[in-house]
Each structure stands twice: as C-alpha cells, then as structure tokens.
Design a protein around this motif. Sequence first.
Motif, PDB file in Angstrom:
ATOM      1  N   ILE A 175      41.463  40.372  34.349  1.00  0.00           N
ATOM      2  CA  ILE A 175      41.096  40.716  35.012  1.00  0.00           C
ATOM      3  C   ILE A 175      40.976  42.633  34.803  1.00  0.00           C
ATOM      4  N   GLY A 176      41.757  42.944  34.110  1.00  0.00           N
ATOM      5  CA  GLY A 176      41.029  43.975  33.567  1.00  0.00           C
ATOM      6  C   GLY A 176      39.973  44.602  33.020  1.00  0.00           C
ATOM      7  N   LEU A 177      40.118  43.423  31.908  1.00  0.00           N
ATOM      8  CA  LEU A 177      38.712  43.757  31.254  1.00  0.00           C
ATOM      9  C   LEU A 177      37.574  43.294  31.858  1.00  0.00           C
ATOM     10  N   VAL A 178      37.283  42.240  33.120  1.00  0.00           N
ATOM     11  CA  VAL A 178      36.503  42.454  33.711  1.00  0.00           C
ATOM     12  C   VAL A 178      36.178  43.122  34.772  1.00  0.00           C
ATOM     13  N   LEU A 179      36.950  43.996  35.358  1.00  0.00           N
ATOM     14  CA  LEU A 179      36.786  45.129  36.279  1.00  0.00           C
ATOM     15  C   LEU A 179      36.286  46.520  35.139  1.00  0.00           C
TER      16      LEU A 179
END
Length: 205
Positions: free
Chosen positions: A68-72
């Motif tokens: 999720i962090g990478l997608v954000l």
Amino acid sequence: MQFDAADLSELIVLCRVEIERHCEHLGRLDSAIGDGDHGANMRRGLEAVYRERDAISALPLPAALERIGLVLVMSIGGAAGPLYGTLLMELGRGMSAGEDDEADFAAILARAIAAVARRGRSGPGDKTLLDVLYPVQAEVAGHAAPARIAECARAAAQATEMMLARRGRASYLGARSVGHEDPGASSCALLTMTICHYLKEHAPS
C-alpha cells in the motif's frame, strides 16, 4: 483484533470512501495555504490502492502495508505520497520482524513516524500530518481505546489551524498560514478515524 484479508479489504474500501467524501474539503484547505491539489491527490492514491485491493488483501499484513505504501508513493504525488508511503512501508517492515503485540506495535509506529519526520525534515509543531501522528502514537502507547484515538486524531488536526507553518509551500505564507487547518493533518485524521471506528465496531466483545 487479528486482521484477515476481509478486514483489510473492507478498510481499503472505507478509507477510499472517506477520502472521496472529503475530497473537496481537503482541496479547499490546501487552496488556502498550498496549491489546492491535496484532495485530488489523496483521492487518486486511494483509488489506486482500491484497484489493487484483492491482490493486496491476499498478502500477509506486513507485506500488504508495504505494498500500500509503495502504491501511494507512486500515485499520490507531491509531498503527501512519500510521507504516507514511508509511514506504511516502515510499519510493514517493522511488523515483518515478528513484533505483533500491542506494546511492540506502539514501538513500530514510533519508528515509522520518526522515518516520516526524517523524510519530511519536519517535527512537532511544524503544521504537518506529524502533528496528528505524534499524539496518536502516544495514545496507542498508552493503550487507549479506538474511540479515544479517533477523537485525539480529530482534535490534533483541528489544532494545526493555529500553528505557524514551518515546512512546505505553506511556510512561504509566514503568519498568513495561521488560521488554516493543515490539509495533510486533516487527511491523516480522517484515515485514522476511519480505521479506529472499524476497530471499535469489530473488536471482540
């Protein structure tokens, strides 16, 4: 509570809905002291996570948070993407080390927040999302109930209204930044409140 794939998928949906509901409000806050795109940027980020929710929810929680962090980071853009991305990726990395009780999570959260502070080169009182994250972490460390943590997040975001911005575009305004709630703190509070309300509703009786 122990998170499973259904819990994570539901939280992704709820966070997306909450940011969509407040997108224009976040944009207005940012227009007052920034470039006005925080709401649109956050909506784009949460939409990107939502599109990947099935694949994300199938991962172990630490790996899911990192993803999720990478997608954000890749989708939000601006200053918010790296800050939210750093928070979630560091949370995932900390949890993957096998620390999973409440006390350990408070320590993991503290380290993740410290990483956000380093990334943004900011600290308490600078009028950023950190002004929500620090008091929230203190409540977590004190074993506060989800409802109390949610209220803490809401009050902390509101308290940024009277702060002088010392980081980012808002800092260029000097004293004129006082009187406006920080948009990053506001979106952080909204997401924290959404998560806390879910935890309260699904806590074991």
